[in-house]
Design a protein around this motif. Structure first.
Motif, PDB file in Angstrom:
ATOM      1  N   LEU A 102       0.781  -1.373   0.047  1.00  0.00           N
ATOM      2  CA  LEU A 102      -0.096   0.336   0.005  1.00  0.00           C
ATOM      3  C   LEU A 102       0.928   1.221   0.030  1.00  0.00           C
ATOM      4  CD1 LEU A 102      -2.743  -0.938   2.325  1.00  0.00           C
ATOM      5  CD2 LEU A 102      -2.791  -1.032  -0.145  1.00  0.00           C
ATOM      6  N   GLY A 103       1.887   1.158   0.498  1.00  0.00           N
ATOM      7  CA  GLY A 103       2.842   2.267   0.754  1.00  0.00           C
ATOM      8  C   GLY A 103       3.273   2.685  -0.765  1.00  0.00           C
ATOM      9  N   PRO A 104       3.867   1.717  -1.540  1.00  0.00           N
ATOM     10  CA  PRO A 104       4.243   2.206  -2.976  1.00  0.00           C
ATOM     11  C   PRO A 104       3.034   2.531  -3.871  1.00  0.00           C
ATOM     12  CG  PRO A 104       5.364  -0.075  -2.343  1.00  0.00           C
ATOM     13  CD  PRO A 104       4.241   0.488  -1.217  1.00  0.00           C
ATOM     14  N   LEU A 105       1.932   1.928  -3.604  1.00  0.00           N
ATOM     15  CA  LEU A 105       0.581   2.693  -4.175  1.00  0.00           C
ATOM     16  C   LEU A 105       0.334   3.894  -3.648  1.00  0.00           C
ATOM     17  CD1 LEU A 105      -2.009   2.269  -5.824  1.00  0.00           C
ATOM     18  CD2 LEU A 105      -3.036   1.209  -3.868  1.00  0.00           C
ATOM     19  N   ARG A 106       0.488   4.351  -2.797  1.00  0.00           N
ATOM     20  CA  ARG A 106       0.447   5.747  -2.038  1.00  0.00           C
ATOM     21  C   ARG A 106       1.441   6.731  -2.877  1.00  0.00           C
ATOM     22  NH1 ARG A 106      -2.105   9.938  -0.493  1.00  0.00           N
ATOM     23  NH2 ARG A 106      -1.586  10.983   1.619  1.00  0.00           N
ATOM     24  N   VAL A 107       2.669   6.266  -2.684  1.00  0.00           N
ATOM     25  CA  VAL A 107       3.739   6.819  -3.709  1.00  0.00           C
ATOM     26  C   VAL A 107       3.379   7.399  -5.065  1.00  0.00           C
ATOM     27  CG1 VAL A 107       6.317   7.000  -4.103  1.00  0.00           C
ATOM     28  CG2 VAL A 107       5.347   6.512  -1.979  1.00  0.00           C
ATOM     29  N   LEU A 108       2.955   6.212  -5.621  1.00  0.00           N
ATOM     30  CA  LEU A 108       2.581   6.267  -7.002  1.00  0.00           C
ATOM     31  C   LEU A 108       1.368   7.340  -7.409  1.00  0.00           C
ATOM     32  CD1 LEU A 108       2.867   5.264 -10.103  1.00  0.00           C
ATOM     33  CD2 LEU A 108       0.856   3.630  -9.470  1.00  0.00           C
ATOM     34  N   LEU A 109       0.578   7.495  -6.365  1.00  0.00           N
ATOM     35  CA  LEU A 109      -0.526   8.173  -6.610  1.00  0.00           C
ATOM     36  C   LEU A 109      -0.083   9.544  -6.282  1.00  0.00           C
ATOM     37  CD1 LEU A 109      -3.303   6.233  -4.526  1.00  0.00           C
ATOM     38  CD2 LEU A 109      -3.100   6.548  -7.144  1.00  0.00           C
ATOM     39  N   LEU A 110       0.729   9.779  -5.219  1.00  0.00           N
ATOM     40  CA  LEU A 110       1.143  11.116  -5.161  1.00  0.00           C
ATOM     41  C   LEU A 110       2.159  11.799  -6.239  1.00  0.00           C
ATOM     42  CD1 LEU A 110       2.387  10.745  -1.462  1.00  0.00           C
ATOM     43  CD2 LEU A 110       0.226  12.206  -2.327  1.00  0.00           C
ATOM     44  N   ASP A 111       2.873  10.919  -6.628  1.00  0.00           N
ATOM     45  CA  ASP A 111       3.724  11.199  -7.876  1.00  0.00           C
ATOM     46  C   ASP A 111       2.877  11.611  -9.107  1.00  0.00           C
ATOM     47  OD1 ASP A 111       6.011  10.686  -6.545  1.00  0.00           O
ATOM     48  OD2 ASP A 111       6.566   8.899  -7.647  1.00  0.00           O
ATOM     49  N   ARG A 112       1.597  11.094  -9.273  1.00  0.00           N
ATOM     50  CA  ARG A 112       0.774  11.320 -10.353  1.00  0.00           C
ATOM     51  C   ARG A 112      -0.033  12.413 -10.071  1.00  0.00           C
ATOM     52  NH1 ARG A 112       3.015   8.007 -13.032  1.00  0.00           N
ATOM     53  NH2 ARG A 112       2.389   6.129 -13.731  1.00  0.00           N
ATOM     54  N   THR A 113      -0.486  12.880  -8.803  1.00  0.00           N
ATOM     55  CA  THR A 113      -1.340  13.860  -8.780  1.00  0.00           C
ATOM     56  C   THR A 113      -0.414  15.297  -8.282  1.00  0.00           C
ATOM     57  OG1 THR A 113      -1.646  13.273  -6.353  1.00  0.00           O
ATOM     58  CG2 THR A 113      -3.078  12.312  -8.158  1.00  0.00           C
ATOM     59  N   GLU A 114       0.632  14.956  -7.709  1.00  0.00           N
ATOM     60  CA  GLU A 114       1.420  16.151  -7.247  1.00  0.00           C
ATOM     61  C   GLU A 114       1.553  17.487  -8.301  1.00  0.00           C
ATOM     62  OE1 GLU A 114       5.805  16.980  -5.059  1.00  0.00           O
ATOM     63  OE2 GLU A 114       5.305  15.274  -5.869  1.00  0.00           O
ATOM     64  N   GLY A 115       1.716  17.352  -9.140  1.00  0.00           N
ATOM     65  CA  GLY A 115       1.733  18.240 -10.452  1.00  0.00           C
ATOM     66  C   GLY A 115       0.503  18.642 -11.248  1.00  0.00           C
ATOM     67  N   MET A 116      -0.314  17.885 -10.771  1.00  0.00           N
ATOM     68  CA  MET A 116      -1.770  17.947 -11.604  1.00  0.00           C
ATOM     69  C   MET A 116      -2.242  19.403 -11.769  1.00  0.00           C
ATOM     70  SD  MET A 116      -4.033  16.132 -13.300  1.00  0.00           S
ATOM     71  CE  MET A 116      -3.670  14.517 -12.959  1.00  0.00           C
ATOM     72  N   GLY A 117      -2.135  20.390 -10.532  1.00  0.00           N
ATOM     73  CA  GLY A 117      -2.496  21.752 -10.848  1.00  0.00           C
ATOM     74  C   GLY A 117      -1.849  22.480 -11.696  1.00  0.00           C
ATOM     75  N   ARG A 118      -0.571  22.371 -11.670  1.00  0.00           N
ATOM     76  CA  ARG A 118       0.335  22.904 -12.871  1.00  0.00           C
ATOM     77  C   ARG A 118       0.191  22.385 -14.226  1.00  0.00           C
ATOM     78  NH1 ARG A 118       5.134  21.528  -9.282  1.00  0.00           N
ATOM     79  NH2 ARG A 118       4.804  22.833  -7.608  1.00  0.00           N
ATOM     80  N   LEU A 119      -0.123  21.262 -14.240  1.00  0.00           N
ATOM     81  CA  LEU A 119      -0.447  20.599 -15.651  1.00  0.00           C
ATOM     82  C   LEU A 119      -1.753  21.245 -16.138  1.00  0.00           C
ATOM     83  CD1 LEU A 119       0.819  16.998 -15.171  1.00  0.00           C
ATOM     84  CD2 LEU A 119       1.623  18.569 -16.612  1.00  0.00           C
ATOM     85  N   LEU A 120      -2.607  21.245 -15.448  1.00  0.00           N
ATOM     86  CA  LEU A 120      -4.013  21.695 -15.620  1.00  0.00           C
ATOM     87  C   LEU A 120      -3.946  23.284 -16.092  1.00  0.00           C
ATOM     88  CD1 LEU A 120      -6.471  20.066 -13.148  1.00  0.00           C
ATOM     89  CD2 LEU A 120      -6.248  19.674 -15.675  1.00  0.00           C
ATOM     90  N   GLU A 121      -3.075  24.084 -15.434  1.00  0.00           N
ATOM     91  CA  GLU A 121      -3.008  25.361 -15.646  1.00  0.00           C
ATOM     92  C   GLU A 121      -2.143  25.519 -17.005  1.00  0.00           C
ATOM     93  OE1 GLU A 121       0.015  28.817 -14.130  1.00  0.00           O
ATOM     94  OE2 GLU A 121      -0.820  27.795 -12.666  1.00  0.00           O
ATOM     95  N   LEU A 122      -1.358  24.618 -17.167  1.00  0.00           N
ATOM     96  CA  LEU A 122      -0.643  24.770 -18.433  1.00  0.00           C
ATOM     97  C   LEU A 122      -1.688  24.483 -19.693  1.00  0.00           C
ATOM     98  CD1 LEU A 122       1.849  24.869 -20.411  1.00  0.00           C
ATOM     99  CD2 LEU A 122       2.408  22.518 -19.903  1.00  0.00           C
ATOM    100  N   ASP A 123      -2.640  23.420 -19.417  1.00  0.00           N
ATOM    101  CA  ASP A 123      -3.470  22.988 -20.294  1.00  0.00           C
ATOM    102  C   ASP A 123      -4.337  24.116 -20.866  1.00  0.00           C
ATOM    103  OD1 ASP A 123      -4.940  21.044 -22.079  1.00  0.00           O
ATOM    104  OD2 ASP A 123      -6.318  21.261 -20.164  1.00  0.00           O
ATOM    105  N   GLY A 124      -4.895  24.990 -19.669  1.00  0.00           N
ATOM    106  CA  GLY A 124      -5.681  25.994 -19.885  1.00  0.00           C
ATOM    107  C   GLY A 124      -5.068  27.347 -20.903  1.00  0.00           C
TER     108      GLY A 124
END
Length: 138
Positions: free
Chosen positions: A97-119
């Protein structure tokens, strides 16, 4: 029949055959009732093997999230009872479950910046869907 997905998944996990595992995961993702029955019938070590495959699959192929996520949600739900029913199996799963949590954090950490760039790209008239269609030959 009731046990078909369980048998297919158990054989695929035991053989480590990627195509068979992928086929079993697709079948379960399309049939939530079969997915739930299958997860309920798996023992701790099988759940751990499945979760390891899911985490690896999500890391390697983010485009397959629609197939992996129903299984991950089911595994997490199954974990609620696994600790009570199979303490040794729970320990195997808990370590993943720890590696799953790390994977999810890696995927979502930059989401706000990516959405801003997409806009910004949309405002500039860039249409990513057209580019994907051209690249995919659609």
């Amino acid at each position: 029949p009731r046990g078909d997905l369980h048998a297919l998944l158990a054989q695929a996990l035991a053989s480590s055959h990627d195509a068979h595992v992928a086929a079993a995961l697709r079948s379960g993702a399309d049939d939530p009732a079969a997915l739930a029955r299958t997860l309920a019938s798996l023992a701790g070590p099988e759940i751990a093997a499945l979760l390891a495959r899911l985490v690896g699959g999500m890391a390697d192929r983010p485009d397959r999230a629609h197939v992996h996520l129903p299984w991950v949600r089911g595994v997490v739900a199954r974990c609620r009872t696994l600790g009570r029913d199979d303490p040794k199996g729970w320990e195997c799963v808990r370590q993943l479950l720890g590696p799953l949590r790390v994977l999810l954090l890696d995927r979502t950490e930059g989401m706000g910046r990516l959405l801003e760039l997409d806009g910004r790209l949309k405002m500039m008239g860039c249409d990513g869907e057209k580019v994907l269609a051209i690249q995919g030959g659609k």
